[in-house]
Design an enzyme around this catalytic site. Structure first.
Site, mmCIF file in Angstrom:
data_model
loop_
_atom_site.group_PDB
_atom_site.id
_atom_site.type_symbol
_atom_site.label_atom_id
_atom_site.label_comp_id
_atom_site.label_asym_id
_atom_site.label_seq_id
_atom_site.Cartn_x
_atom_site.Cartn_y
_atom_site.Cartn_z
ATOM 1 N N GLU A 1 -10.203 -60.660 46.027
ATOM 2 C CA GLU A 1 -9.112 -59.695 45.907
ATOM 3 C C GLU A 1 -7.780 -60.305 45.494
ATOM 4 O OE1 GLU A 1 -9.433 -56.381 46.188
ATOM 5 O OE2 GLU A 1 -11.593 -56.665 46.463
ATOM 6 N N SER B 1 -34.574 -24.455 100.267
ATOM 7 C CA SER B 1 -34.381 -25.001 101.619
ATOM 8 C C SER B 1 -33.344 -26.108 101.677
ATOM 9 C CB SER B 1 -35.716 -25.519 102.161
ATOM 10 O OG SER B 1 -36.626 -24.456 102.325
#
Length: 833
Positions: free
Chosen positions: A86, A479
């Site tokens: 780059e 229960s």
């Protein structure tokens, strides 16, 4: 000389005009240029990460994937790859590369198009932070001015670090750290040279050059980068040759998840969005630490899934996923089955088909290739051949209904045929035929001392269903409600020694014109029974009689203390049988009250939140189950959770629930009895207490249990609340008929609880529970509940709140016991005696 002077004058004038033009352009654009000083305090959009308490990554949320790194945390060779590709003169130029600009200008002059870039890394940084990517001259001029400003403000290393963390590299990966993870599932330190080159080649066109989309494009660009690295001396010829020869292999990788807790992750995500808003929650780099322990969470997930597999196998095999080709079993005298086959695909086609199939959790797609007498050969996704032995097949009696299964198979051919697409899984090194569980489940464990959620599994698979059954599924509790009913009874002059009439109830309803006949399950009735034994045996009719003795209003008032919602509690006698609906998290919170001595803690999962600078921006302050809470920071005492029942009430119910596991009486004398959770005796822990729960027609099954360190609730049912879990053989793997049994809390929900606790209890040493002040222990007669002088199997010690102990000793006369506030109970028992 005249000609030379004219040239000098021309150059000077051109220079002045250029400087003037640039200056004028600068002042013309000055007001439109952003303030690059913001780069000094730049905040990269970083996703939120969610961790377990022990630091394992659960999930990551955010559109942009980014792993910010310091420059010294990046491999020098990776940095050199970007510089070579780059901006080779990055450390020499002042932000703009004059040679590059002249080259680009030449292209513009010859072609009339701005087709070749001349952007330095600094210019790219300026564009990425402040400008668009459009190729216009005015944008390029702005880019140059901004680049010069940036070079004046930041050092070269600071610019490069920002660039390598900011650059877009495809597939929502921003920065080299994220790209390494997304494309290769590695950290930047683990990248090979060729992988570094692939990443360094992405900025030119990340959507086209990334290796996931096009390996050929990525290879061509990689080779260009490697050539530039060779030219600049970043690598030598040998390294170049090896990297050029390397194959391009890549696939998309998610975040490096190290702990599976997707239901927890979604709970955290929602809480963070509610607290901070989506934009902040997903971009500020928050690290959220939960209360979950990664090892316990993994154990909970496996326990829940294995329990669902076991339930599914009890109810039979529902058949293959699909059939790729037709196979017909021929009648033959051969020892092995013989099949005729039509339209069998080529091996490559079979593999291609499997590649398109998705497994789920530990279920793997497979194709049946061959079936023998009591085994089958299958091809797994991925190309592995595997034999399914008879031990992995014999469970597969055919599913008929939830209530019925076919006869036990005798051969593999009665189960499978070549060409079938099936699912298999590995269990204890044995490969088994399997199927996606039809039932659902939930399991949650909390610390009763402060409400911290230690484990939570909201279903078989988050990929299958994101519905969190721990927090979102309100189901009838059956229960599991009874301990809270009994807690209310202790507040109304009942004791654990009080006698109740365990006999059928026939209640005529004038309004409905029918009789209500609630029954025990199983329909066994013991006559006069002490409350401790009735709770341990889960006697339905005793629970109803207690509700009548207390009153519905008083019972509901007591239930509200445990955190249940009034809207979920029916104002009729079915409340005593568990017709109330609650989530597993609400149920376990209620049981935690018994575990911690009477305090209502608030469940929580987010412990703390750190921002990108490692500063704690949120720290949960839990309510603690304590009377005199300890200091938290040397000065401020911790905040106490509200006490909702007395320490004596909590102790008595918790102790009675231990009888659900250990039972009572003397088996040697024939007076021994089991509670509904007697199978948990093999855990060999006397500090455990618990309660089963089953609703009408076995539509919901529960088990909730605890000790002083952990409260855990397990639920199993169908997401369709009207579907029963049915009946099934106890163990089809034995290969013979056995008596069928209805699914229940003890059979269906408790095994997941048991498996979970068996593995994590070693981390929680057994503790002796000391009765609180205000509790006495006296010897009572087991038949009447009165005081006893006997020391044999007819008597035992029982706990009482001070002042509620029996005052009479047992004799041959009618027992004078305490019956609470309802004389009807006393009359019924007097008739029995």
């Amino acid at each position: 000389m005249s000609w030379f002077k004219k040239l000098l004058i021309f150059v000077f004038v051109a220079f002045l005009l250029g400087v003037t033009s640039i200056t004028a352009t600068y002042f013309w654009l000055k007001d439109d240029l952003p303030d690059v000083a913001t780069l000094k305090d730049v905040r990269l959009q970083t996703p939120m990460q969610v961790f377990t308490a022990d630091g394992e990554l659960i999930s990551q949320f955010g559109e942009q994937r980014r792993i910010p790194l310091r420059l010294d945390e990046m491999p020098p060779l990776l940095i050199q790859a970007f510089l070579a590709t780059e901006d080779t003169r990055f450390y020499e130029h002042p932000g703009i590369d004059i040679i590059g600009i002249m080259r680009a200008a030449t292209v513009v002059a010859t072609s009339g198009e701005l087709s070749q870039g001349a952007s330095t890394i600094t210019q790219q940084l300026a564009r990425n932070f402040f400008l668009s990517r459009e190729k216009k001259l005015i944008r390029k001029i702005k880019e140059i001015f901004l680049a010069i400003h940036i070079e004046q403000l930041l050092t070269k290393d600071e610019i490069l670090e920002l660039y390598l963390n900011k650059i877009e590299l495809g597939h929502r990966a921003f920065g080299v750290g994220a790209a390494a993870q997304v494309y290769f599932g590695k950290t930047v330190q683990e990248l090979s040279v060729d992988e570094m080159a692939i990443i360094a080649g992405l900025p030119k066109a990340p959507s086209v050059l990334n290796p996931v989309r096009s390996a050929s494009n990525a290879r061509a660009r990689r080779n260009v980068v490697l050539g530039r690295m060779l030219d600049t001396g970043a690598i030598d010829r040998a390294t170049y040759d090896a990297a050029i020869a390397a194959p391009v292999t890549s696939r998309l990788h998610g975040a490096q998840i190290t702990a599976s807790a997707p239901y927890i992750a979604e709970m955290v995500r929602q809480q963070m969005v509610d607290r901070f808003g989506e934009e902040v929650a997903y971009t500020e780099g928050f690290r959220v630490y939960t209360t979950i322990n990664s090892k316990d969470q993994a154990i909970a997930r496996r326990a829940l899934q294995q329990n669902l597999y076991d339930y599914d196998e009890r109810h039979g095999y529902r058949g293959p996923v699909a059939e790729l080709w037709q196979s017909q079993l021929q009648q033959s005298d051969a020892a092995e089955p013989v099949f005729t086959e039509k339209n069998r695909p080529e091996p490559a086609e079979i593999n291609a088909y499997l590649d398109r199939q998705q497994g789920i959790e530990d279920l793997i797609p497979a194709i049946v290739l061959d079936v023998k007498q009591q085994s089958a050969m299958v091809l797994l996704k991925g190309g592995q051949l595997q034999e399914l032995s008879w031990d992995g097949l014999k469970w597969a009696r055919s599913f008929i209904t939830d209530e019925r299964q076919g006869t036990a198979p005798k051969t593999a051919a009665a189960i499978l045929k070549p060409g079938q697409h099936i699912l298999v899984r590995q269990q204890d090194e044995l490969w088994r035929l399997s199927q996606l569980p039809a039932a659902s489940s939930a399991l949650v464990a909390i610390d009763p001392k402060d409400g911290a959620i230690r484990s939570l599994v909201g279903g078989y698979s988050f990929a299958q269903s994101q519905f969190n059954r721990v927090t979102q599924a309100k189901r009838q509790v059956g229960s599991n409600i009874k301990p809270f009913i009994y807690s209310a009874a202790l507040e109304h002059n009942y004791t654990l020694a009080s006698l109740m009439n365990d006999a059928p109830i026939h209640h005529w309803d004038d309004g409905a014109g029918i009789a209500w006949r609630p029954r025990n399950s199983p329909a066994v009735y013991d006559g006069p029974i002490r409350i401790r034994e009735a709770l341990a045996k889960s006697k339905n009719v005793v629970s109803i009689r207690l509700l009548r003795g207390i009153g519905i209003d008083a019972t509901i008032e007591q239930l509200l203390k445990f955190g249940f919602s009034a809207a979920d509690l029916p104002r009729n006698e079915t409340l005593a049988l568990g017709s109330a609906s609650s989530t597993p998290l609400e149920v376990v919170t209620g049981y935690a009250v018994f575990a911690n001595g009477g305090f209502l803690v608030q469940p929580y999962v987010v412990d703390k939140v750190l921002n990108a600078e490692d500063k704690v921006i949120f720290q949960h302050q839990p309510l603690l189950a304590c009377e005199a809470c300890p200091e938290t920071d040397g000065e401020t005492p911790a905040q106490a959770a509200p006490r909702v029942i007395s320490a004596q009430n909590a102790f008595l119910i918790a102790d009675a629930l231990k009888s659900s596991i250990w039972g009572g009486g003397d088996w040697r004398q024939g007076t021994g009895w089991n509670g509904t959770a007697w199978q948990l005796q093999n855990l060999r822990r006397r500090d455990l207490a618990g309660k089963t729960g089953t609703t009408n027609d076995s539509k919901d099954t529960w088990f909730s249990g605890f000790n002083s360190d952990l409260a855990v609730t397990s639920w199993v049912g169908f997401d369709d609340a009207n579907r029963s879990l049915g009946r099934a053989l106890w163990n089809a793997n034995l290969g013979r008929e056995q008596s069928a049994g209805a699914e229940s809390g003890a059979r269906t929900a408790m095994p997941a609880w048991q498996s979970f606790m068996r593995q994590i209890l070693p981390a929680y040493p057994e503790k002796t529970v000391t009765p609180p002040v205000g509790i006495s222990s006296v010897r009572i007669d087991l038949t009447t509940g009165l005081l006893s002088r006997s020391t044999d199997h007819t008597s035992s010690f029982e706990f009482f709140k001070l002042g509620t102990e029996p005052t009479q000793y047992v004799s041959g006369s009618v027992p004078q016991v305490q019956f609470g506030e309802n004389n009807q109970q006393k009359q019924e028992l007097e008739e029995l005696f």
